[in-house]
Structure formats: C-alpha cells, structure tokens
Design an enzyme around this catalytic site. Structure first.
Site, PDB file in Angstrom:
ATOM      1  N   PRO A  14       0.832  -1.245  -0.064  1.00 19.95           N
ATOM      2  CG  PRO A  14      -0.859  -1.592   1.571  1.00 19.95           C
ATOM      3  CD  PRO A  14       0.532  -1.899   1.186  1.00 19.95           C
ATOM      4  CD  GLU A  15       2.961   3.191  -4.457  1.00 18.87           C
ATOM      5  OE1 GLU A  15       2.919   4.260  -4.610  1.00 18.87           O
ATOM      6  OE2 GLU A  15       3.127   2.179  -5.108  1.00 18.87           O
ATOM      7  CE  LYS A  62       5.382   3.716   0.632  1.00 22.92           C
ATOM      8  NZ  LYS A  62       6.217   2.755  -0.023  1.00 22.92           N
ATOM      9  CG  HIS A 111      -4.163 -15.126   6.948  1.00 29.56           C
ATOM     10  ND1 HIS A 111      -3.567 -15.819   6.999  1.00 29.56           N
ATOM     11  CD2 HIS A 111      -4.770 -15.319   5.474  1.00 29.56           C
ATOM     12  CE1 HIS A 111      -3.561 -16.865   5.746  1.00 29.56           C
ATOM     13  NE2 HIS A 111      -4.222 -16.304   4.947  1.00 29.56           N
ATOM     14  NE  ARG A 165       1.672 -11.775   0.129  1.00 32.54           N
ATOM     15  CZ  ARG A 165       1.607 -11.281  -0.898  1.00 32.54           C
ATOM     16  NH1 ARG A 165       2.036 -10.017  -1.075  1.00 32.54           N
ATOM     17  NH2 ARG A 165       1.000 -11.499  -1.732  1.00 32.54           N
ATOM     18  NE  ARG A 173      19.442  12.915  -0.327  1.00 31.41           N
ATOM     19  CZ  ARG A 173      18.348  12.562   0.214  1.00 31.41           C
ATOM     20  NH1 ARG A 173      17.967  11.145   0.550  1.00 31.41           N
ATOM     21  NH2 ARG A 173      17.898  13.463   1.277  1.00 31.41           N
ATOM     22  NE  ARG A 216      10.860  -1.860  -4.501  1.00 30.65           N
ATOM     23  CZ  ARG A 216      10.534  -0.726  -3.698  1.00 30.65           C
ATOM     24  NH1 ARG A 216       9.679   0.129  -4.154  1.00 30.65           N
ATOM     25  NH2 ARG A 216      11.294  -0.355  -2.561  1.00 30.65           N
TER      26      ARG A 216
END
Length: 284
Positions: free
Chosen positions: A2-3, A61, A96, A117, A160, A270
């Site tokens: 989830p974002e 998040k 779960h 999970r 950065r 990813r």
C-alpha cells in the site's frame, strides 16, 4: 505494498469508526503482529487496555492513533498485506486475524488487524514533541502535507546525487510515494526513471511534484489501487484506481499519449514501467 492513497483511505476509516473509543480488551493472536513492540504481546495488550483512541494520523505510509492522556501512540504499518478492519463483534474471524481490539461501548464493532504475510504490525511508542511516534521521526513529510516545502525538496533532490525514481522512493526525502505512483508520476512528467537528480531543474521538479499530487488525489478519490484482495479499506472494500493507471502494469500495451508499447524493466528487485518514446533514457 500500500502507498499513501491506500493508507490515507484506511486512516479516514479509522478516524470515522475508531477515534474517540476506549479500549476494553486486546487479543494478540500472532506474536509477529506485535514484534515491533519489543516488550511483547502481553505488554501491548495490557498497556492499551482502558485507553481512549485519539484522531487517527498518517505520515507517508505510516498510520498511528494517539492515545488520549498519554504521550504515546499505537503505530500501524500495513506491510505487504496488512488490513485494519472494523467488523461486527459477532462476525466470523478472518483466516489471518492477528490482533483483535474490543471497545467498552455499545456500538457492537471491533478493530481487527488481519495480515496474511505478517510483514506489517502494530506497536506502542512514545511521541516526539511534534506528536509523531519516535520511531518514525526521520520520515519526511509527504507531498499532500500542507507543510511540505517544494523549494527545499528541489535543493535536497539535486544534492542527493541519485536517480529520480530512487529519490521519489527515499522516505527520508519525500514520504508516501511507492513504486506504482512513482511510475505514474514519471510517465505524466515525461521523465525517465534513471534521470540523474542533478539534472533536474526547478520547473522539472515543480512539474513532477504536481503530477505526484495529482496521481495521489485521483487515487484517493477512487479508494486507492488494488490488484488483489489484500488491500482493502476498513470496511473490506478494494480501491479502483488500478483501472486508471497509465504506465504501471501495462507492459506491451499502447501508451495512451503516443501509442508506443509500454516497456517494463527490472529495477531494484521490482519493475519500472515507462514509454520509450515519451520518456527517453538519459544520455550517459
């Protein structure tokens, strides 16, 4: 995972259905669900009992609920598959189910933490003077936060010395942006994910932040992005923004701008999705 939009949808549900209620009892059904509470499940349950939940908060998040009359909060992280569900007390337990929180009122609902999970979890932490749980004090503000400083972000971005997508996923620089919404914002900005941050001009950074915000607001309006049954809001409903994605998950489908097939490339364990025509790779 989830974002920001998905987590904000959950936060709003908690604010509506949980904030202001007093905890009567807590059941920890799996120790991993409270592994970040170092004192253990029994301590977690005992410390929560009798406390009243304040207004649910979020940074990036991370979700937390301040505990009234305490300088501490219950922090929640959904991980890959965590769900915070408000369910009728007599509803059958989820397969779960990891933590159950009952309240001392007559509303007939309880808060359940469900996590297939077990990468997510709940924990109790002391608050900083700013009201954040101390373990997330390093997390940067997110782009929907009114106090987010666009000019400071641009300066930090250029210093950065990385690539633009890595910077978007750096939670100490900007929080709440994950793989899906990074790809979407970069597609809208016509920026390749490997563009060096040192080459970003102020107009580029401003445009990128604008697209990040637009993508997140549109996702919020549709309840977030859900590719399977693992992400749901507190009432068990999935989001629908995945039907509106322009880049992520659309490998070999035509770009909605130019018709060129969208490509997928492995990236940091990813995937990155992009249009090879609209988002040309940087010259090395």
């Amino acid at each position: 995972m989830p974002e920001l939009p998905e987590v904000e949808v959950v936060r709003r549900g908690l604010e509506r259905w949980v904030s202001g209620r007093t905890v009567e009892a807590v059941e920890v059904l799996h120790p991993r669900a409270v592994r970040r509470h170092l004192a253990g499940g029994a301590d977690f349950a005992a410390r929560l009992r009798g406390l009243r939940f304040g207004t649910a908060m979020r940074r990036g998040k991370y979700l937390w609920i301040p505990l009234d009359e305490e300088a501490s909060s219950m922090l929640g992280h959904l991980g890959m598959s965590g769900q915070l569900l408000v369910q009728p007390e007599d509803a059958a337990d989820e397969k779960h189910l990891r933590v159950r929180i009952r309240f001392d009122d007559a509303l007939g609902t309880e808060l359940r933490f469900v996590d297939q999970r077990t990468f997510g979890g709940l924990s109790l932490h002391e608050n900083t003077p700013d009201g954040l749980p101390d373990v997330i004090a390093h997390i940067a503000r997110d782009p929907l936060d009114p106090a987010f400083d666009d000019a400071a972000f641009h300066v930090a971005l250029r210093l950065r010395r990385t690539t633009v997508k890595r910077a978007l996923l750096d939670q100490s620089l900007i929080s709440g942006v994950g793989n899906i919404y990074a790809d979407e914002a970069l597609w809208r900005s016509r920026l390749h994910y490997e563009r060096p941050t040192a080459t970003m001009t102020r107009p580029m950074t401003g445009g990128l932040l604008g697209h990040v915000r637009d993508v997140m607001r549109e996702a919020l309006a549709q309840g977030g992005t859900s590719f399977d049954s693992l992400y749901v809001n507190v009432n068990g409903q999935s989001g629908y923004f995945d039907r509106s994605l322009d880049a992520y998950g659309r490998e070999d489908e035509p770009c909605r701008r130019c018709g060129t097939p969208i490509r997928r490339r492995p990236w940091m364990n990813r995937s990155s999705y992009f249009c090879p025509r609209c988002q040309r790779p940087p010259r090395i």
